[in-house]
Write a protein that holds these residues in place. Structure first.
Motif, PDB file in Angstrom:
ATOM      1  N   PHE A 158       0.733  -1.241   0.016  1.00  0.00           N
ATOM      2  CA  PHE A 158      -0.156  -0.225  -0.226  1.00  0.00           C
ATOM      3  C   PHE A 158       0.756   1.192   0.124  1.00  0.00           C
ATOM      4  N   SER A 159       2.165   1.089  -0.179  1.00  0.00           N
ATOM      5  CA  SER A 159       2.967   2.465   0.059  1.00  0.00           C
ATOM      6  C   SER A 159       2.671   3.394  -1.340  1.00  0.00           C
ATOM      7  N   SER A 160       2.896   4.692  -1.159  1.00  0.00           N
ATOM      8  CA  SER A 160       2.507   5.653  -2.110  1.00  0.00           C
ATOM      9  C   SER A 160       3.122   6.916  -1.655  1.00  0.00           C
ATOM     10  N   PHE A 161       2.834   7.743  -2.910  1.00  0.00           N
ATOM     11  CA  PHE A 161       3.443   9.109  -2.898  1.00  0.00           C
ATOM     12  C   PHE A 161       2.107   9.748  -2.093  1.00  0.00           C
ATOM     13  N   ASP A 162       1.208   9.541  -2.276  1.00  0.00           N
ATOM     14  CA  ASP A 162      -0.110  10.075  -1.956  1.00  0.00           C
ATOM     15  C   ASP A 162      -0.745   9.746  -0.454  1.00  0.00           C
ATOM     16  N   LYS A 163      -0.483  10.300   0.409  1.00  0.00           N
ATOM     17  CA  LYS A 163      -0.743   9.834   1.881  1.00  0.00           C
ATOM     18  C   LYS A 163      -2.307   9.452   2.005  1.00  0.00           C
ATOM     19  N   GLU A 164      -3.042  10.318   1.422  1.00  0.00           N
ATOM     20  CA  GLU A 164      -4.537  10.568   1.495  1.00  0.00           C
ATOM     21  C   GLU A 164      -5.081   9.300   0.579  1.00  0.00           C
ATOM     22  N   TYR A 165      -4.371   8.856  -0.354  1.00  0.00           N
ATOM     23  CA  TYR A 165      -4.879   7.772  -1.260  1.00  0.00           C
ATOM     24  C   TYR A 165      -4.664   6.588  -0.302  1.00  0.00           C
ATOM     25  N   ILE A 166      -3.673   6.546   0.268  1.00  0.00           N
ATOM     26  CA  ILE A 166      -3.057   5.114   1.224  1.00  0.00           C
ATOM     27  C   ILE A 166      -4.299   5.208   2.257  1.00  0.00           C
ATOM     28  N   LEU A 167      -4.713   6.351   2.918  1.00  0.00           N
ATOM     29  CA  LEU A 167      -5.576   6.185   3.952  1.00  0.00           C
ATOM     30  C   LEU A 167      -6.787   5.745   3.412  1.00  0.00           C
ATOM     31  N   ARG A 168      -7.385   6.178   2.284  1.00  0.00           N
ATOM     32  CA  ARG A 168      -8.544   5.783   1.734  1.00  0.00           C
ATOM     33  C   ARG A 168      -8.472   4.134   1.358  1.00  0.00           C
ATOM     34  N   SER A 169      -7.275   3.549   0.842  1.00  0.00           N
ATOM     35  CA  SER A 169      -7.257   2.482   0.370  1.00  0.00           C
ATOM     36  C   SER A 169      -7.317   1.383   1.485  1.00  0.00           C
ATOM     37  N   ILE A 170      -6.534   1.857   2.810  1.00  0.00           N
ATOM     38  CA  ILE A 170      -6.484   1.227   3.905  1.00  0.00           C
ATOM     39  C   ILE A 170      -8.073   0.782   4.368  1.00  0.00           C
ATOM     40  N   LYS A 171      -8.738   2.196   4.635  1.00  0.00           N
ATOM     41  CA  LYS A 171     -10.070   2.047   5.090  1.00  0.00           C
ATOM     42  C   LYS A 171     -11.104   1.289   4.105  1.00  0.00           C
ATOM     43  N   MET A 172     -11.005   1.239   2.752  1.00  0.00           N
ATOM     44  CA  MET A 172     -11.754   0.736   2.097  1.00  0.00           C
ATOM     45  C   MET A 172     -11.569  -1.090   2.272  1.00  0.00           C
ATOM     46  N   THR A 173     -10.224  -1.452   2.442  1.00  0.00           N
ATOM     47  CA  THR A 173      -9.870  -2.723   2.359  1.00  0.00           C
ATOM     48  C   THR A 173      -9.961  -3.289   3.735  1.00  0.00           C
ATOM     49  N   PHE A 174      -9.723  -2.522   4.767  1.00  0.00           N
ATOM     50  CA  PHE A 174      -9.835  -3.067   6.169  1.00  0.00           C
ATOM     51  C   PHE A 174     -10.762  -2.321   6.999  1.00  0.00           C
ATOM     52  N   PRO A 175     -12.015  -2.205   6.720  1.00  0.00           N
ATOM     53  CA  PRO A 175     -12.808  -1.189   7.359  1.00  0.00           C
ATOM     54  C   PRO A 175     -13.082  -1.210   9.010  1.00  0.00           C
TER      55      PRO A 175
END
Length: 276
Positions: free
Chosen positions: A135-152
């Motif tokens: 899940f590493s990324s240059f976009d911190k907000e993108y990571i947070l959205r992905s984590i919330k979507m995958t592991f609610p």
């Protein structure tokens, strides 16, 4: 080749594994013991319909992570030269270098691709001290959205660290290779990688396989002029043109109701001939 029911079940199991971060990391970090899971993305089977299996034609694995995608390409029988781009030094040191030592036709570059040569902060998530590297990324907000979507249920237990790393535009590398296929999985940075490939795209018209992200899909599509989007239907073993209807019914990075949903989109130049 249409996959049998056992293979379809395998990909449902893969999606199940991905919903548990500790289990996912355990298995993928030790993929040498679980090679029956390769290729880990069912969409990769579409490569057998559209890609040429030739050593002189290069595959770029952009966002190489552990090298699982490249191992999947080899599992499918592709003998092409592979260049892996992965900015995380931990993954490069403990996983990717081992792969390149075993396979002399795989080269690893320990930096990120982007639109220009620069240094940027790279954000890396951790769960209970475990590095969730995919899940590493240059976009911190993108990571947070992905984590919330995958592991609610557990997303609040994640922490984020950052590190300054180097980015390079692919065209600036001036590599003497014939680029045939490019896999992009950069967690929200795909459009910038494509921007750094303008000369390469014009010269070689490579096939792209891009992880679908609704936030950035239109940006990537607009840059790939003269390209048509397709997705691979695993049940029919066919490439199907993407349209608004299929985006709504078949495409999803994560789906609780459809564990065989399509996650990756093929972009194929309009002048490239293949059977669909």
């Amino acid at each position: 080749m249409i996959l049998n029911k056992l293979e379809l079940i395998k990909y449902k199991i893969v999606r199940f594994i991905e919903s548990y971060p500790s289990l996912n990391i355990l298995i993928y970090n030790n993929i040498r013991f679980f090679q029956f899971l390769l290729p880990h993305e069912k969409d990769f089977y579409g490569m057998l319909l559209v890609c040429k299996n030739e050593k002189r034609l290069a595959i770029l694995d952009v966002g190489g992570n552990l090298g699982i995608s490249s191992l999947g390409f080899r599992q499918l029988g592709f003998k092409n030269k592979i260049i892996i781009f992965e900015p995380n030094f931990y993954l490069y040191k403990y996983f990717l270098r081992k792969i390149s030592k075993k396979d002399k036709n795989i080269t690893v570059k320990n930096f990120a691709l982007g639109s220009k040569n620069e240094s940027k902060f790279f954000y890396m998530p951790y769960y209970k001290s475990k590095f969730i590297h995919y899940f590493s990324s240059f976009d911190k907000e993108y990571i947070l959205r992905s984590i919330k979507m995958t592991f609610p249920k557990i997303y609040k237990q994640f922490t984020i660290q950052k590190k300054l790393i180097k980015c390079r535009a692919f065209d600036s590398l001036k590599l003497r290779i014939n680029v045939h296929f490019i896999k992009l999985d950069t967690e929200g940075f795909d459009e910038f990688v494509v921007a750094g490939l303008k000369k390469t795209i014009k010269k070689y018209k490579p096939i792209f396989l891009v992880e679908y992200n609704k936030e950035y899909f239109s940006s990537v599509s607009s840059q790939l002029k003269n390209y048509m989007p397709f997705f691979y239907d695993i049940r029919k073993n066919k490439m199907i043109k993407l349209n608004k209807s299929s985006i709504q019914t078949s495409i999803a990075r994560i789906s609780q109701t459809n564990l065989l949903s399509v996650r990756n989109i093929y972009f194929i130049h309009s002048g490239y001939k293949f059977k669909c």
